[in-house]
Scaffold this motif. Structure first.
Motif, PDB file in Angstrom:
ATOM      1  N   GLY A  55       0.836  -1.208   0.000  1.00  0.00           N
ATOM      2  CA  GLY A  55       0.000   0.000   0.000  1.00  0.00           C
ATOM      3  C   GLY A  55       0.860   1.241   0.000  1.00  0.00           C
ATOM      4  O   GLY A  55       2.039   1.206   0.361  1.00  0.00           O
ATOM      5  N   ALA A  58      -1.254   6.893  -3.941  1.00  0.00           N
ATOM      6  CA  ALA A  58      -1.583   6.643  -5.346  1.00  0.00           C
ATOM      7  C   ALA A  58      -1.526   7.927  -6.171  1.00  0.00           C
ATOM      8  O   ALA A  58      -1.031   7.929  -7.288  1.00  0.00           O
ATOM      9  CB  ALA A  58      -2.973   6.016  -5.440  1.00  0.00           C
ATOM     10  N   THR A  59      -2.047   9.001  -5.634  1.00  0.00           N
ATOM     11  CA  THR A  59      -2.127  10.256  -6.384  1.00  0.00           C
ATOM     12  C   THR A  59      -1.903  11.428  -5.432  1.00  0.00           C
ATOM     13  O   THR A  59      -2.425  11.425  -4.315  1.00  0.00           O
ATOM     14  CB  THR A  59      -3.544  10.432  -7.005  1.00  0.00           C
ATOM     15  OG1 THR A  59      -3.900   9.218  -7.670  1.00  0.00           O
ATOM     16  CG2 THR A  59      -3.599  11.585  -7.986  1.00  0.00           C
ATOM     17  N   GLU A  80      -4.426  10.881  -2.428  1.00  0.00           N
ATOM     18  CA  GLU A  80      -5.208   9.648  -2.430  1.00  0.00           C
ATOM     19  C   GLU A  80      -4.288   8.499  -2.070  1.00  0.00           C
ATOM     20  O   GLU A  80      -3.238   8.316  -2.686  1.00  0.00           O
ATOM     21  CB  GLU A  80      -5.852   9.412  -3.789  1.00  0.00           C
ATOM     22  CG  GLU A  80      -6.837   8.252  -3.730  1.00  0.00           C
ATOM     23  CD  GLU A  80      -7.693   8.143  -4.968  1.00  0.00           C
ATOM     24  OE1 GLU A  80      -8.852   7.729  -4.842  1.00  0.00           O
ATOM     25  OE2 GLU A  80      -7.206   8.462  -6.068  1.00  0.00           O
ATOM     26  N   THR A  81      -4.660   7.740  -1.034  1.00  0.00           N
ATOM     27  CA  THR A  81      -3.841   6.604  -0.610  1.00  0.00           C
ATOM     28  C   THR A  81      -4.584   5.313  -0.913  1.00  0.00           C
ATOM     29  O   THR A  81      -5.815   5.291  -0.976  1.00  0.00           O
ATOM     30  CB  THR A  81      -3.556   6.653   0.910  1.00  0.00           C
ATOM     31  OG1 THR A  81      -4.802   6.705   1.619  1.00  0.00           O
ATOM     32  CG2 THR A  81      -2.720   7.865   1.271  1.00  0.00           C
ATOM     33  N   GLU A  82      -3.814   4.256  -1.097  1.00  0.00           N
ATOM     34  CA  GLU A  82      -4.409   2.946  -1.334  1.00  0.00           C
ATOM     35  C   GLU A  82      -3.852   1.978  -0.299  1.00  0.00           C
ATOM     36  O   GLU A  82      -2.647   1.768  -0.220  1.00  0.00           O
ATOM     37  CB  GLU A  82      -4.049   2.491  -2.743  1.00  0.00           C
ATOM     38  CG  GLU A  82      -4.917   1.351  -3.222  1.00  0.00           C
ATOM     39  CD  GLU A  82      -4.612   0.987  -4.674  1.00  0.00           C
ATOM     40  OE1 GLU A  82      -4.634   1.890  -5.538  1.00  0.00           O
ATOM     41  OE2 GLU A  82      -4.347  -0.196  -4.912  1.00  0.00           O
ATOM     42  N   GLY A  83      -4.741   1.448   0.546  1.00  0.00           N
ATOM     43  CA  GLY A  83      -4.327   0.462   1.540  1.00  0.00           C
ATOM     44  C   GLY A  83      -3.554   1.021   2.724  1.00  0.00           C
ATOM     45  O   GLY A  83      -3.106   0.267   3.574  1.00  0.00           O
ATOM     46  N   SER A 282      -0.949   0.380   7.824  1.00  0.00           N
ATOM     47  CA  SER A 282      -1.232  -0.455   6.647  1.00  0.00           C
ATOM     48  C   SER A 282      -2.473  -1.310   6.857  1.00  0.00           C
ATOM     49  O   SER A 282      -2.616  -1.989   7.872  1.00  0.00           O
ATOM     50  CB  SER A 282      -0.020  -1.338   6.362  1.00  0.00           C
ATOM     51  OG  SER A 282      -0.428  -2.546   5.763  1.00  0.00           O
ATOM     52  N   VAL A 346     -11.731  -0.720  -4.297  1.00  0.00           N
ATOM     53  CA  VAL A 346     -10.401  -0.769  -3.684  1.00  0.00           C
ATOM     54  C   VAL A 346     -10.427   0.123  -2.448  1.00  0.00           C
ATOM     55  O   VAL A 346     -11.070   1.155  -2.448  1.00  0.00           O
ATOM     56  CB  VAL A 346      -9.338  -0.241  -4.670  1.00  0.00           C
ATOM     57  CG1 VAL A 346      -7.940  -0.524  -4.139  1.00  0.00           C
ATOM     58  CG2 VAL A 346      -9.533  -0.876  -6.027  1.00  0.00           C
ATOM     59  N   LYS A 347      -9.706  -0.281  -1.384  1.00  0.00           N
ATOM     60  CA  LYS A 347      -9.697   0.528  -0.172  1.00  0.00           C
ATOM     61  C   LYS A 347      -8.818   1.761  -0.354  1.00  0.00           C
ATOM     62  O   LYS A 347      -7.588   1.684  -0.351  1.00  0.00           O
ATOM     63  CB  LYS A 347      -9.203  -0.330   1.008  1.00  0.00           C
ATOM     64  CG  LYS A 347     -10.352  -0.980   1.747  1.00  0.00           C
ATOM     65  CD  LYS A 347     -11.436   0.030   2.063  1.00  0.00           C
ATOM     66  CE  LYS A 347     -12.078  -0.168   3.411  1.00  0.00           C
ATOM     67  NZ  LYS A 347     -13.151   0.821   3.648  1.00  0.00           N
ATOM     68  N   ARG A 348      -9.486   2.899  -0.557  1.00  0.00           N
ATOM     69  CA  ARG A 348      -8.774   4.151  -0.778  1.00  0.00           C
ATOM     70  C   ARG A 348      -9.294   5.236   0.152  1.00  0.00           C
ATOM     71  O   ARG A 348     -10.447   5.203   0.556  1.00  0.00           O
ATOM     72  CB  ARG A 348      -8.981   4.625  -2.222  1.00  0.00           C
ATOM     73  CG  ARG A 348      -8.205   3.830  -3.245  1.00  0.00           C
ATOM     74  CD  ARG A 348      -8.621   4.248  -4.640  1.00  0.00           C
ATOM     75  NE  ARG A 348      -7.914   3.453  -5.634  1.00  0.00           N
ATOM     76  CZ  ARG A 348      -6.880   3.899  -6.338  1.00  0.00           C
ATOM     77  NH1 ARG A 348      -6.443   5.133  -6.186  1.00  0.00           N
ATOM     78  NH2 ARG A 348      -6.270   3.125  -7.202  1.00  0.00           N
ATOM     79  N   TRP A 349      -8.436   6.201   0.427  1.00  0.00           N
ATOM     80  CA  TRP A 349      -8.808   7.353   1.240  1.00  0.00           C
ATOM     81  C   TRP A 349      -8.281   8.623   0.570  1.00  0.00           C
ATOM     82  O   TRP A 349      -7.271   8.581  -0.131  1.00  0.00           O
ATOM     83  CB  TRP A 349      -8.172   7.256   2.634  1.00  0.00           C
ATOM     84  CG  TRP A 349      -8.736   6.169   3.479  1.00  0.00           C
ATOM     85  CD1 TRP A 349      -9.733   6.287   4.420  1.00  0.00           C
ATOM     86  CD2 TRP A 349      -8.339   4.790   3.516  1.00  0.00           C
ATOM     87  NE1 TRP A 349      -9.979   5.068   5.008  1.00  0.00           N
ATOM     88  CE2 TRP A 349      -9.143   4.131   4.473  1.00  0.00           C
ATOM     89  CE3 TRP A 349      -7.394   4.030   2.812  1.00  0.00           C
ATOM     90  CZ2 TRP A 349      -9.028   2.772   4.770  1.00  0.00           C
ATOM     91  CZ3 TRP A 349      -7.271   2.675   3.092  1.00  0.00           C
ATOM     92  CH2 TRP A 349      -8.082   2.053   4.058  1.00  0.00           C
TER      93      TRP A 349
END
Ligand code: 5GP
Ligand code: MN
Ligand code: MN
Length: 465
Positions: A55, A58-59, A80-83, A282, A346-349
């Motif tokens: 994780g 991501a952006t 933007e984060t993933e995991g 994580s 997908v688990k994103r925030w």
């Protein structure tokens, strides 16, 4: 130094040279705007964040009020984060945000009573003459489910000044608070003295502005640009507006500090530390910690929504004393410092660190300074900044540097500014000259299709703690 910078029109793309596979951070800036190397480094560093168990980021985008942050994350960053979630990217000022009311009162009428209004509001905001006891039930309801949970408990037992509030109006206004002012929290994350099992809580931090550039500002609507929307939102030229900038005060400090330390202590043993203390949690490795942080952050955010609501309610009560039953409806209330989950498979925030949500048709509030215009806009949900816009003009000169300049009595842009504060240094640290020009910041976002101007306001008086 160690940074790869590319420029494409008004967008700068930055990347750390030694992490070539990291996504580039992008910032949108008006032409001929200064861009600080430190802020670019922070943006590139953020884009390269990874958790050893999987994780990462991501952006990364940044809004035009972009400037270096003192906690390792540039102000204006949208991530933007993933995991993973990154508690330190939000920090302790959880749910700092803006709130805007319009008042059915011409500015001249209000100014005719300026001195008495200022005296009374100084009492409310600076000298704790406000009387806002809360039942234990109201505090629990607030932390657990936000404004509506709080309001239901207050209805059962209204205390102090809330007995004078129009609770029906407060309830009707809840849908003009971003996300209904309701996130899934839990009282166990709040400071203990605020959540007794029963009795009455006298919280000296609630309904306070907080230091720095937080403010309660009385403004006049100088120009309406989008007549149809302004009409729909009760905004009329020549009338008074109230803009509030504050956050979750001690509760955010408590939650933010707790999770900054937890994230550090939970970092996998033997792994290299992330830059700037930006420890992440994580989802793959520590799912309970991710859920715990999100719940703790929500708990503080709920308190932030109530803090702004009460700062406004105190002012509404003073307006009623002086001007009778004058309407002062809420236009909108939104957070600019918060992590929120993104719907999807997908688990994103998305973490906004000093960036305003700007969804389609949604009101967007962008202040300038106590000596410049502030704006009410409508969002367009553009993906360019992940559905965001700037949350201000952005600081141009540090507080420290302003203090130095203040002593040399340079022009600080303070002519005509009515700043009410108990700390003389505030006037200088937060002087209009400390901020970038708001005009180009707004124009560049309108041209990029992020939002459209509905109305422009000018400050009449600004309260700063
Ligand atoms: P921040 O949330 O990063 O602390 O600041 C938000 C923005 O508020 C700043 O970028 C600045 O443009 C704006 N601002 C700071 N002080 C004042 C003030 O006294 N009045 C108004 N209207 N805006 C201000
Ligand atoms: Mn803040
Ligand atoms: Mn803020």
């Amino acid at each position: 130094e160690g940074l790869h910078v590319e420029r494409d029109g008004r967008v700068y793309r930055v990347r750390l040279k030694d992490v070539p596979d990291a996504p580039a951070g992008e910032v949108l800036l008006p032409d001929d705007f200064p861009v600080e190397a430190k802020a670019l480094r922070q943006l590139a560093g953020l884009a390269a964040l990874r958790h050893p168990a999987g994780g990462g980021v991501a952006t990364v985008r940044a809004s035009p009020d972009f400037h270096p942050g003192d906690a390792g994350v540039a102000i204006g960053s949208i991530v933007e984060t993933e995991g993973i979630v990154v508690p330190a990217a939000v920090g302790t000022d959880i749910n700092c945000g803006m709130r805007l009311h319009v008042v059915d009162l011409p500015a001249e009428r209000l100014l005719a009573h300026r001195d008495v209004l200022v005296e009374r509001l100084k009492g409310d905001y600076f000298f704790s003459t406000r009387d806002l006891p809360m039942t234990a039930e109201a505090m629990q309801g607030l932390f657990r489910e936000g404004l509506l949970g709080w309001l239901e408990a207050v209805r059962r037992r209204p205390l102090g000044q809330l007995a004078r509030a129009d609770l029906d109006q407060l309830e009707r206004e809840i849908d003009r608070v971003h996300l209904g002012g309701a996130l899934d929290g839990d009282p166990r994350w709040a400071p203990e003295d605020l959540v007794p099992a029963e009795g009455v809580v006298r919280d000296g931090g609630l309904a306070t502005i907080g230091g720095g550039n937080h403010f309660v500002e009385i403004q006049v609507v100088e120009e309406v640009v989008d007549r149809a929307r302004a009409w729909q939102w009760d905004v009329r030229a020549g009338q008074v507006a109230i803009m509030i900038h504050s956050g979750s005060r001690g509760v955010g400090k408590h939650v933010g500090a707790l999770w900054r330390d937890r994230a550090r202590s939970m970092w996998p043993k033997g792994q290299k530390f992330p830059p700037e203390g930006l420890f992440s949690l994580s989802l793959a490795d520590q799912p309970e910690a991710v859920a715990g942080y999100m719940q703790a952050e929500a708990t503080a955010a709920n308190y932030g929504f109530l803090n702004r609501l009460l700062l406004a309610e105190l002012l509404r009560q003073r307006l009623r004393e002086l001007f009778g039953e004058v309407a002062a409806p809420l236009v909108y209330d939104l957070p600019h410092n918060i992590t929120l989950p993104v719907d999807g498979p997908v688990k994103r925030w998305i973490t906004r660190k000093g960036a305003c949500p700007a969804g389609a048709e949604q009101p967007v509030i962008i202040p300038g300074s106590m000596g410049a215009a502030s704006y009410l806009l409508v969002g367009r949900g553009s993906p360019q900044l992940l559905g965001s816009a700037s949350h201000g003009a952005g600081r141009a000169t540090s507080r420290f540097e302003m203090g130095r300049r203040g002593r040399e009595t340079e022009d600080l842009g303070l002519a005509g500014v009515d700043c009410i504060t108990l700390r003389e240094e505030r006037r200088i640290e937060e002087a209009p000259a400390a901020y970038k020009p708001i005009g180009p910041v707004i124009a560049c976002q309108v041209e990029a299709g992020l939002c459209d101007v509905v109305a422009r306001m000018r400050p009449l008086m600004t309260f700063k703690a």
